[in-house]
Design a protein around this motif. Structure first.
Motif, PDB file in Angstrom:
ATOM      1  N   ASN A  76       0.832  -1.204   0.000  1.00 29.16           N
ATOM      2  CA  ASN A  76       0.000   0.000   0.000  1.00 29.16           C
ATOM      3  C   ASN A  76       0.863   1.250   0.000  1.00 29.16           C
ATOM      4  OD1 ASN A  76      -2.402  -1.381  -0.068  1.00 29.16           O
ATOM      5  ND2 ASN A  76      -2.634  -1.426   2.143  1.00 29.16           N
ATOM      6  N   LYS A  77       1.932   1.205   0.763  1.00 24.95           N
ATOM      7  CA  LYS A  77       2.820   2.372   0.827  1.00 24.95           C
ATOM      8  C   LYS A  77       3.454   2.629  -0.541  1.00 24.95           C
ATOM      9  CE  LYS A  77       4.792   5.442   3.485  1.00 24.95           C
ATOM     10  NZ  LYS A  77       4.042   6.446   4.180  1.00 24.95           N
ATOM     11  N   LEU A  78       3.836   1.580  -1.202  1.00 22.21           N
ATOM     12  CA  LEU A  78       4.470   1.744  -2.513  1.00 22.21           C
ATOM     13  C   LEU A  78       3.446   1.943  -3.628  1.00 22.21           C
ATOM     14  CD1 LEU A  78       7.252  -0.973  -2.283  1.00 22.21           C
ATOM     15  CD2 LEU A  78       7.512   1.488  -2.053  1.00 22.21           C
ATOM     16  N   GLY A  79       2.188   1.709  -3.330  1.00 23.05           N
ATOM     17  CA  GLY A  79       1.141   1.902  -4.329  1.00 23.05           C
ATOM     18  C   GLY A  79       1.048   0.758  -5.318  1.00 23.05           C
ATOM     19  N   ILE A  80       1.575  -0.396  -4.939  1.00 20.35           N
ATOM     20  CA  ILE A  80       1.575  -1.527  -5.863  1.00 20.35           C
ATOM     21  C   ILE A  80       0.152  -1.995  -6.131  1.00 20.35           C
ATOM     22  CG2 ILE A  80       2.277  -3.937  -6.135  1.00 20.35           C
ATOM     23  CD1 ILE A  80       4.820  -3.231  -4.577  1.00 20.35           C
ATOM     24  N   THR A  81      -0.651  -2.120  -5.107  1.00 21.96           N
ATOM     25  CA  THR A  81      -2.014  -2.616  -5.316  1.00 21.96           C
ATOM     26  C   THR A  81      -2.840  -1.592  -6.082  1.00 21.96           C
ATOM     27  OG1 THR A  81      -2.616  -1.808  -3.113  1.00 21.96           O
ATOM     28  CG2 THR A  81      -2.019  -4.111  -3.302  1.00 21.96           C
ATOM     29  N   ASN A  82      -2.659  -0.323  -5.760  1.00 21.75           N
ATOM     30  CA  ASN A  82      -3.407   0.710  -6.485  1.00 21.75           C
ATOM     31  C   ASN A  82      -2.944   0.799  -7.929  1.00 21.75           C
ATOM     32  OD1 ASN A  82      -4.893   1.339  -4.230  1.00 21.75           O
ATOM     33  ND2 ASN A  82      -3.495   2.937  -3.549  1.00 21.75           N
ATOM     34  N   GLU A  83      -1.658   0.566  -8.166  1.00 23.56           N
ATOM     35  CA  GLU A  83      -1.132   0.597  -9.528  1.00 23.56           C
ATOM     36  C   GLU A  83      -1.761  -0.521 -10.353  1.00 23.56           C
ATOM     37  OE1 GLU A  83       0.859   1.862 -12.801  1.00 23.56           O
ATOM     38  OE2 GLU A  83       0.787   2.858 -10.852  1.00 23.56           O
ATOM     39  N   THR A  84      -1.889  -1.695  -9.773  1.00 28.17           N
ATOM     40  CA  THR A  84      -2.504  -2.813 -10.487  1.00 28.17           C
ATOM     41  C   THR A  84      -3.960  -2.493 -10.804  1.00 28.17           C
ATOM     42  OG1 THR A  84      -1.070  -4.335  -9.284  1.00 28.17           O
ATOM     43  CG2 THR A  84      -2.986  -5.281 -10.368  1.00 28.17           C
ATOM     44  N   ARG A  85      -4.663  -1.947  -9.846  1.00 30.79           N
ATOM     45  CA  ARG A  85      -6.062  -1.563 -10.087  1.00 30.79           C
ATOM     46  C   ARG A  85      -6.158  -0.494 -11.168  1.00 30.79           C
ATOM     47  NH1 ARG A  85      -7.808  -1.237  -3.803  1.00 30.79           N
ATOM     48  NH2 ARG A  85      -7.937  -3.472  -3.439  1.00 30.79           N
ATOM     49  N   ARG A  86      -5.243   0.463 -11.132  1.00 31.28           N
ATOM     50  CA  ARG A  86      -5.244   1.532 -12.124  1.00 31.28           C
ATOM     51  C   ARG A  86      -4.978   0.968 -13.511  1.00 31.28           C
ATOM     52  NH1 ARG A  86      -0.778   4.843 -11.093  1.00 31.28           N
ATOM     53  NH2 ARG A  86      -1.586   5.006  -8.995  1.00 31.28           N
TER      54      ARG A  86
END
Length: 126
Positions: A76-86
């Motif tokens: 979450n801190k690195l934004g990996i999950t949000n990046e995948t969703r994006r």
């Protein structure tokens, strides 16, 4: 006198047999007690080993659970999950847009064909 000697010898033989039987019986009882004691010791050690293994597995589960939470926090801190969703969202929008253009092309081709048919029918009717 000979009968008394024979009786005395038989009595002595029976007495020796009884002593041997008692000695063997005591030895067998001691061996059975030792086997029972060893069996009880074995069961208690197995029980202790199971308890120790369960506590080790419990500690390991706690560590894995903590590691999972830390890993999720890092993601979450690195934004990996949000990046995948994006990326999924962007690809969905891109494919939807392409599908829309394909549908518009099919509809316009169908309308052009219908228009051509109408013109041809109008020319035949005249």
């Amino acid at each position: 006198m000979h009968g008394q000697t024979k009786d005395l010898f038989q009595l002595q033989t029976e007495l020796v047999d009884m002593k041997v039987d008692m000695a063997v019986s005591k030895a067998i009882d001691r061996i059975v007690d030792q086997i029972t004691s060893l069996k009880n010791d074995m069961h208690s050690q197995i029980h202790d080993l199971r308890n120790d293994m369960n506590s080790q597995f419990s500690a390991l589960d706690k560590r894995v659970f903590a590691l999972e939470h830390r890993f999720i926090a890092v993601e979450n801190k690195l934004g990996i999950t949000n990046e995948t969703r994006r990326q999924i969202k962007n690809r969905f929008i891109d494919y939807s847009f392409k599908a829309g253009w394909v549908m518009l092309g099919i509809i316009s081709s169908a309308l052009a064909y219908i228009g051509y048919l109408v013109i041809q029918l109008h020319a035949l009717i005249r």
